[in-house]
Design an enzyme around this catalytic site. Sequence first.
Site, PDB file in Angstrom:
ATOM      1  N   ASP A 132       0.777  -1.246   0.144  1.00  0.00           N
ATOM      2  CA  ASP A 132       0.123  -0.013  -0.108  1.00  0.00           C
ATOM      3  C   ASP A 132       0.955   1.177  -0.242  1.00  0.00           C
ATOM      4  O   ASP A 132       1.821   1.520   0.663  1.00  0.00           O
ATOM      5  CB  ASP A 132      -1.136  -0.055   1.324  1.00  0.00           C
ATOM      6  CG  ASP A 132      -2.255   1.054   1.113  1.00  0.00           C
ATOM      7  OD1 ASP A 132      -1.572   2.067   0.865  1.00  0.00           O
ATOM      8  OD2 ASP A 132      -3.307   0.684   1.169  1.00  0.00           O
TER       9      ASP A 132
ATOM     10  N   ASN B 101     -13.034  -3.689   2.775  1.00  0.00           N
ATOM     11  CA  ASN B 101     -13.825  -2.480   2.809  1.00  0.00           C
ATOM     12  C   ASN B 101     -14.935  -2.646   1.471  1.00  0.00           C
ATOM     13  O   ASN B 101     -14.302  -2.716   0.332  1.00  0.00           O
ATOM     14  CB  ASN B 101     -13.463  -1.097   2.959  1.00  0.00           C
ATOM     15  CG  ASN B 101     -12.551  -1.008   4.036  1.00  0.00           C
ATOM     16  OD1 ASN B 101     -12.722  -1.473   5.139  1.00  0.00           O
ATOM     17  ND2 ASN B 101     -11.349  -0.184   4.050  1.00  0.00           N
TER      18      ASN B 101
ATOM     19  N   GLN C  39     -14.496   2.224   1.887  1.00  0.00           N
ATOM     20  CA  GLN C  39     -13.732   2.013   0.567  1.00  0.00           C
ATOM     21  C   GLN C  39     -13.603   3.133  -0.068  1.00  0.00           C
ATOM     22  O   GLN C  39     -14.679   3.857  -0.567  1.00  0.00           O
ATOM     23  CB  GLN C  39     -14.752   0.774  -0.236  1.00  0.00           C
ATOM     24  CG  GLN C  39     -13.954   0.304  -1.544  1.00  0.00           C
ATOM     25  CD  GLN C  39     -14.917  -0.683  -2.300  1.00  0.00           C
ATOM     26  OE1 GLN C  39     -15.988  -0.925  -2.192  1.00  0.00           O
ATOM     27  NE2 GLN C  39     -14.227  -1.341  -3.097  1.00  0.00           N
TER      28      GLN C  39
ATOM     29  N   HIS D 193     -10.404  -5.023  -3.084  1.00  0.00           N
ATOM     30  CA  HIS D 193      -9.150  -5.461  -2.642  1.00  0.00           C
ATOM     31  C   HIS D 193      -9.142  -5.908  -1.155  1.00  0.00           C
ATOM     32  O   HIS D 193      -9.917  -5.483  -0.483  1.00  0.00           O
ATOM     33  CB  HIS D 193      -8.056  -4.439  -2.786  1.00  0.00           C
ATOM     34  CG  HIS D 193      -8.692  -3.152  -2.325  1.00  0.00           C
ATOM     35  ND1 HIS D 193      -9.514  -2.245  -2.931  1.00  0.00           N
ATOM     36  CD2 HIS D 193      -8.420  -2.483  -1.224  1.00  0.00           C
ATOM     37  CE1 HIS D 193      -9.852  -1.377  -2.128  1.00  0.00           C
ATOM     38  NE2 HIS D 193      -9.317  -1.312  -1.131  1.00  0.00           N
TER      39      HIS D 193
ATOM     40  N   HIS E  81      -6.890  -5.701   2.418  1.00  0.00           N
ATOM     41  CA  HIS E  81      -5.668  -5.363   3.110  1.00  0.00           C
ATOM     42  C   HIS E  81      -5.024  -6.471   3.915  1.00  0.00           C
ATOM     43  O   HIS E  81      -5.928  -6.885   4.884  1.00  0.00           O
ATOM     44  CB  HIS E  81      -6.233  -4.181   3.869  1.00  0.00           C
ATOM     45  CG  HIS E  81      -6.730  -2.918   3.215  1.00  0.00           C
ATOM     46  ND1 HIS E  81      -5.828  -1.731   2.971  1.00  0.00           N
ATOM     47  CD2 HIS E  81      -8.020  -2.743   2.710  1.00  0.00           C
ATOM     48  CE1 HIS E  81      -6.934  -0.944   2.408  1.00  0.00           C
ATOM     49  NE2 HIS E  81      -7.840  -1.235   2.219  1.00  0.00           N
TER      50      HIS E  81
HETATM   51  P1  AMP Z   1      -9.846   1.236   0.586  1.00  0.00           P
HETATM   52  O1  AMP Z   1      -9.892   2.437   1.421  1.00  0.00           O
HETATM   53  O2  AMP Z   1     -10.189  -0.152   1.399  1.00  0.00           O
HETATM   54  O3  AMP Z   1     -10.660   1.388  -0.706  1.00  0.00           O
HETATM   55  O4  AMP Z   1      -8.245   1.108   0.182  1.00  0.00           O
HETATM   56  C1  AMP Z   1      -7.590   1.832  -0.519  1.00  0.00           C
HETATM   57  C2  AMP Z   1      -6.251   1.565  -0.317  1.00  0.00           C
HETATM   58  O5  AMP Z   1      -5.513   1.881  -1.668  1.00  0.00           O
HETATM   59  C3  AMP Z   1      -5.773   2.742   0.607  1.00  0.00           C
HETATM   60  O6  AMP Z   1      -5.185   2.140   1.528  1.00  0.00           O
HETATM   61  C4  AMP Z   1      -4.737   3.476  -0.516  1.00  0.00           C
HETATM   62  O7  AMP Z   1      -3.433   3.965   0.301  1.00  0.00           O
HETATM   63  C5  AMP Z   1      -4.268   2.439  -1.497  1.00  0.00           C
HETATM   64  N1  AMP Z   1      -3.841   2.937  -2.512  1.00  0.00           N
HETATM   65  C6  AMP Z   1      -4.446   3.819  -3.348  1.00  0.00           C
HETATM   66  N2  AMP Z   1      -3.842   4.200  -4.695  1.00  0.00           N
HETATM   67  C7  AMP Z   1      -2.552   3.125  -4.430  1.00  0.00           C
HETATM   68  C8  AMP Z   1      -1.375   3.194  -5.440  1.00  0.00           C
HETATM   69  N3  AMP Z   1      -1.200   3.590  -6.520  1.00  0.00           N
HETATM   70  N4  AMP Z   1      -0.618   2.393  -4.805  1.00  0.00           N
HETATM   71  C9  AMP Z   1      -0.807   1.579  -3.776  1.00  0.00           C
HETATM   72  N5  AMP Z   1      -1.814   1.536  -3.088  1.00  0.00           N
HETATM   73  C10 AMP Z   1      -2.702   2.570  -3.480  1.00  0.00           C
END
Ligand code: AMP
Length: 138
Positions: free
Chosen positions: A32, A88, A95, A101, A103
């Site tokens: 992440d 999420n 989300q 995805h 975590h």
């Molecule tokens: P969610 O809030 O469950 O949708 O998680 C989305 C996650 O994606 C967050 O923890 C972000 O930090 C991560 N994220 C967003 N853009 C990128 C990226 N380009 N590379 C890696 N992680 C990312």
Amino acid sequence: MIKDDCIFCKIAKGDIPSATIYESNELKCILDVAPANKGHALIIPKEHFDNIFELDAETAAKVFSFATIAAKAIKEETNCDGLNIVQNNGEVAGQTVNHFHMHIIPRYKDDGVKLGWKQLETNPDEQNELAKAIKSRL
Ligand code: AMP
Ligand code: ZN
């Protein structure tokens, strides 16, 4: 299906760079970019599913199966004391990227990461009724 305007579809295709832990035909596991803790990883199916409500059980099985492997490798590398699996679905559930995805968040003693909730009270009759109602929809 791949969605043109989806950041995780772009990461899955390699159009946006990522710190990649693992890649197969179906999955990508990356670090992440804004982690809750050191070693925070995401498991992303390459195919686009908005969330768990769209995901098929076979892909879900591949995601969780790989989570068991990734969790052990991350624990070994980071020496974390524990680990949360977080997933999420929907804006109200936190989300922010609408491509399914999972975590993997390593936890360290006193790390200050907050994932908790206030526990509601229940009674057995209501619980049993609700369980039955949900069961009827399986
Ligand atoms: P969610 O809030 O469950 O949708 O998680 C989305 C996650 O994606 C967050 O923890 C972000 O930090 C991560 N994220 C967003 N853009 C990128 C990226 N380009 N590379 C890696 N992680 C990312
Ligand atoms: Zn996508």
